[in-house]
Design a protein around this motif. Structure first.
Motif, mmCIF file in Angstrom:
data_model
loop_
_atom_site.group_PDB
_atom_site.id
_atom_site.type_symbol
_atom_site.label_atom_id
_atom_site.label_comp_id
_atom_site.label_asym_id
_atom_site.label_seq_id
_atom_site.Cartn_x
_atom_site.Cartn_y
_atom_site.Cartn_z
ATOM 1 N N UNK A 173 56.932 43.491 36.263
ATOM 2 C CA UNK A 173 58.138 43.801 36.764
ATOM 3 C C UNK A 173 59.141 42.790 36.249
ATOM 4 N N UNK A 174 58.860 41.801 35.524
ATOM 5 C CA UNK A 174 59.900 41.045 34.768
ATOM 6 C C UNK A 174 60.561 41.599 33.816
ATOM 7 N N UNK A 175 59.812 42.414 33.193
ATOM 8 C CA UNK A 175 60.466 43.244 31.890
ATOM 9 C C UNK A 175 60.480 44.690 31.966
ATOM 10 N N UNK A 176 60.138 45.344 33.207
ATOM 11 C CA UNK A 176 60.058 46.495 33.130
ATOM 12 C C UNK A 176 61.398 47.383 33.815
ATOM 13 N N UNK A 177 61.884 48.410 33.480
ATOM 14 C CA UNK A 177 62.949 48.641 33.787
ATOM 15 C C UNK A 177 62.966 49.247 35.279
ATOM 16 N N UNK A 178 62.020 49.694 35.653
ATOM 17 C CA UNK A 178 61.950 49.887 37.152
ATOM 18 C C UNK A 178 60.309 49.407 37.632
ATOM 19 N N UNK A 179 60.388 48.619 39.033
ATOM 20 C CA UNK A 179 59.312 47.933 39.314
ATOM 21 C C UNK A 179 58.041 48.734 39.635
ATOM 22 N N UNK A 180 56.995 48.148 39.527
ATOM 23 C CA UNK A 180 55.803 48.769 39.886
ATOM 24 C C UNK A 180 55.160 47.862 41.037
ATOM 25 N N UNK A 181 54.275 48.944 41.798
ATOM 26 C CA UNK A 181 53.235 48.291 42.768
ATOM 27 C C UNK A 181 51.807 48.622 42.203
ATOM 28 N N UNK A 182 51.051 47.987 42.919
ATOM 29 C CA UNK A 182 49.440 48.669 42.684
ATOM 30 C C UNK A 182 48.838 48.848 44.019
ATOM 31 N N UNK A 183 47.752 49.785 43.815
ATOM 32 C CA UNK A 183 47.102 50.363 45.062
ATOM 33 C C UNK A 183 45.894 49.331 45.418
ATOM 34 N N UNK A 184 45.638 49.134 46.667
ATOM 35 C CA UNK A 184 44.951 48.304 47.242
ATOM 36 C C UNK A 184 43.831 48.975 47.875
ATOM 37 N N UNK A 185 42.544 49.108 47.689
ATOM 38 C CA UNK A 185 41.492 49.711 48.309
ATOM 39 C C UNK A 185 40.850 48.914 49.487
ATOM 40 N N UNK A 186 40.537 49.400 50.409
ATOM 41 C CA UNK A 186 40.096 48.795 51.629
ATOM 42 C C UNK A 186 38.561 48.272 51.288
ATOM 43 N N UNK A 187 37.691 48.767 50.403
ATOM 44 C CA UNK A 187 36.482 48.126 50.101
ATOM 45 C C UNK A 187 36.646 47.388 48.758
ATOM 46 N N UNK A 188 35.743 46.538 48.480
ATOM 47 C CA UNK A 188 35.502 45.743 47.183
ATOM 48 C C UNK A 188 35.326 46.910 46.037
ATOM 49 N N UNK A 189 36.067 46.901 45.079
ATOM 50 C CA UNK A 189 35.735 48.071 44.063
ATOM 51 C C UNK A 189 34.431 47.801 43.140
ATOM 52 N N UNK A 190 33.319 47.471 43.714
ATOM 53 C CA UNK A 190 32.158 47.150 43.105
ATOM 54 C C UNK A 190 31.858 45.710 42.882
ATOM 55 N N UNK A 191 30.755 45.577 42.171
ATOM 56 C CA UNK A 191 30.198 43.995 41.961
ATOM 57 C C UNK A 191 30.398 43.567 40.340
ATOM 58 N N UNK A 192 30.976 44.536 39.816
ATOM 59 C CA UNK A 192 31.110 44.162 38.233
ATOM 60 C C UNK A 192 32.248 43.204 38.209
ATOM 61 N N UNK A 193 32.262 42.247 36.993
ATOM 62 C CA UNK A 193 33.416 41.536 36.870
ATOM 63 C C UNK A 193 34.658 42.159 36.729
ATOM 64 N N UNK A 194 34.688 43.423 36.150
ATOM 65 C CA UNK A 194 35.882 43.875 35.747
ATOM 66 C C UNK A 194 36.101 45.229 36.775
ATOM 67 N N UNK A 195 37.289 45.642 36.836
ATOM 68 C CA UNK A 195 37.560 46.869 37.639
ATOM 69 C C UNK A 195 38.449 47.635 37.270
ATOM 70 N N UNK A 196 38.602 49.064 37.736
ATOM 71 C CA UNK A 196 39.906 49.833 37.235
ATOM 72 C C UNK A 196 41.091 49.760 38.586
ATOM 73 N N UNK A 197 42.185 49.962 38.172
ATOM 74 C CA UNK A 197 43.172 49.789 39.181
ATOM 75 C C UNK A 197 44.350 50.668 38.753
ATOM 76 N N UNK A 198 45.156 51.139 39.815
ATOM 77 C CA UNK A 198 46.440 51.917 39.481
ATOM 78 C C UNK A 198 47.638 51.244 39.845
#
Length: 588
Positions: A354-379
């Motif tokens: 958001x410090x460089x983007x022309x229009x700010x972004x937000x991220x989606x929050x899930x109510x549940x933990x997105x799995x047990x893997x060390x990495x996740x997908x996000x939006x």
């Protein structure tokens, strides 16, 4: 005086009289080489004769000479031989005719003459010329027959792999850009044969001839590798010439002169600005973006940056690339799975963007933990373009309870058109770490799809069924699946989605790939839309900023001198990841 790394062939040869020690009794080089993978005279002490074609690996412990026989003999055996003797490499020159006594050995699978006891100069052969060769190798021809040969390629050769360029000074060339077999043909025996037999005849490794790790400077391309002077997959070389040797890594050509490098695959500019009333959806694999939050000590992170400096370098490249997408919704892959707090990796990346983007972004929050893997997908999404509708949905049940990262879906309302679109970002199980049980259905079936194909295929069907249930609570016929499916274009998981009615989104022009592995190009990253949404596709693009670039241009500092850490790095989109981002633009 600095010695050139190239095995320069001298035209101003020594004028040496025939030495009295030269005799007519010697074993011809083709007889030493034989027609098998090793010499039939292995371990024997003998004398041979030949003209020096090159001095290789000068001033190193591996230095030696290459001799070419003056007696042709068996045409199916190599007529050249490596003399493993650093003292000889420092003494003799190309063009000299030598008679050498030593022991026959296989040095790292290279037939060689070692433990040299006597060398005589028998004259000179100033008119020696390289053997002209064409790729692919002709039927009945193999590299073993050409071991030690001085070769010249009059055809232009295409860069297919630069993975080892920074570490070992080598690149893989071929007569054309080689595609992953299952990118262009259905899985099966033919695909396996293409990858393991046929394509090998098109490929050759070009080595810088330095015999050292982590060279500084990196010699290829001309002028040396820098952040601005890159060497991309698809670029070409002409005037390739050198001596063919073999070691435990395979055959490689040590150049006798610097080839000419030509840019045939220039770096792409940033994507065109999104039309005002369009909806743009993108996916980006951020290559293990970890900030270490939640660990006792943040660095080194579990998978990503080893130091705070590396994280700063990684983040700078990523945010420039993400901002350039100009997307309303961005699906992210390989984000550290350490929560949604402002100290977590996802929030850190979003705040930096958001410090460089022309229009700010937000991220989606899930109510549940997105799995047990060390990495996740996000939006990520831009509130100026879309509003969040319904609930964030995540699929944690089988087959996503192990291996694959759980898919994430969220519905958005496009503010310009009032259309509702559900976006699903995905990261299926990778092809590596095969099951220990060879009888498992997820073992490598030797059809070109590698391991865990059955799991990925079941995951594709489960994903389709899940989205059909409208998991966000928003009913819409406009849905999109995108992300890293760890399957190439014609593999079962992608075709399974098509069989369920999803429409594959193909770019009309430009690259159709997102990943390069072991000298083959293909796409592990895909976008498929429901029929109603696919009809609204205005443009589809693979933005080729990563897969074609040398890995040594990324943010990491390992294996780089202080000089190279500065020379090879720039806060640009290029090699910000190992996968290329996908960009789908829809016009309602």
């Amino acid at each position: 005086m600095k010695v050139s790394p190239f095995l320069l062939l001298s035209t101003a040869l020594l004028s040496t009289a025939v030495a009295s020690e030269c005799t007519t009794q010697f074993t011809a080089i083709p007889a030493i080489q034989g027609t098998g993978n090793s010499s039939p005279l292995l371990g024997q002490q003998l004398t041979t004769r030949g003209v020096v074609t090159a001095v290789v690996y000068p001033n190193s412990k591996a230095a030696g000479l290459v001799l070419r026989s003056t007696e042709r003999g068996n045409t199916t055996a190599s007529d050249s031989l490596f003399i493993a003797d650093p003292d000889s490499a420092a003494t003799y020159q190309p063009g000299q005719l030598l008679q050498i006594t030593g022991s026959v050995a296989e040095v790292n699978q290279l037939t060689s003459l070692t433990t040299v006891t006597q060398i005589s100069v028998c004259g000179s052969k100033p008119d020696i010329q390289p053997v002209t060769l064409q790729l692919p190798l002709a039927d009945g021809q193999n590299w073993e027959q050409l071991e030690g040969a001085w070769l010249r390629f009059e055809q232009p050769l295409t860069v297919n792999d630069t993975y080892s360029l920074g570490r070992y000074g080598e690149i893989t060339l071929a007569d054309k850009r080689l595609m992953t077999a299952t990118e262009i043909m259905l899985p099966g025996k033919d695909a396996t044969a293409l990858a393991t037999v046929q394509q090998e005849r098109h490929m050759l490794v070009l080595d810088d001839g330095l015999y050292q790790q982590n060279p500084d400077p990196v010699l290829f391309p001309s002028g040396g590798l820098t952040a601005d002077n890159t060497l991309r997959i698809g670029d070409s070389l002409s005037g390739v010439e050198g001596v063919l040797l073999q070691d435990e890594r395979g055959y490689r050509l040590l150049p006798t002169k610097m080839p000419q490098f030509s840019v045939h695959n220039p770096r792409p500019a940033k994507p065109q600005q999104k039309p005002a009333k369009a909806l743009r959806i993108a996916s980006f694999n951020v290559l293990n973006y970890f900030n270490g939050e939640g660990q006792p000590q943040p660095f080194p992170t579990r998978r990503g940056a080893s130091t705070a400096t590396e994280l700063e370098r990684q983040q700078a490249k990523l945010i420039v690339a993400l901002a350039a997408l100009d997307a309303d919704v961005i699906g992210l892959l390989e984000v550290e799975n350490n929560g949604y707090s402002q100290k977590g990796a996802l929030a850190s990346l979003t705040n930096a963007l958001n410090k460089v983007a022309s229009k700010p972004y937000r991220f989606i929050i899930t109510k549940q933990q997105p799995g047990s893997d060390a990495i996740k997908v996000a939006l990520l999404y831009r509130p100026s373009s879309v509003s969040v509708e319904g609930n964030a949905a995540i699929l944690l049940s089988k087959p996503f309870d192990w291996g694959s990262r759980p898919p994430l879906a969220q519905s958005f309302r496009h503010l310009q058109s009032n259309e509702l679109v559900t976006v699903s970002i995905n990261h299926f199980k990778s092809k590596g770490s095969c099951p220990k049980d060879a009888a498992s259905k997820d073992a490598d079936q030797q059809d070109g799809q590698a391991c865990w194909n059955a799991l990925r295929t079941v995951s594709a069907k489960a994903l389709s069924d899940w989205l059909a249930s409208q998991p966000t609570g928003v009913k819409t016929d406009k849905q999109i699946i995108l992300g890293d499916l760890n399957a190439y274009r014609l593999e079962d998981p992608v075709r399974m989605l098509e069989q369920q009615g999803w429409k594959y989104l193909k770019a009309e022009t430009g690259p159709q790939y997102s990943y390069v592995y072991r000298g083959r190009t293909g796409s592990l990253d895909h976008a498929l839309a429901s029929p109603a949404l696919a009809k609204k596709l205005a443009a589809m693009q693979h933005w080729a900023i990563n897969a074609d670039e040398p890995v040594f241009l990324d943010y990491n500092v390992e294996f780089k001198s202080d000089n190279l850490q500065q020379l090879l790095y720039a806060p640009t989109p290029y090699r910000s990841s190992d996968h290329d981002p996908l960009i789908a633009t829809f016009q309602f």
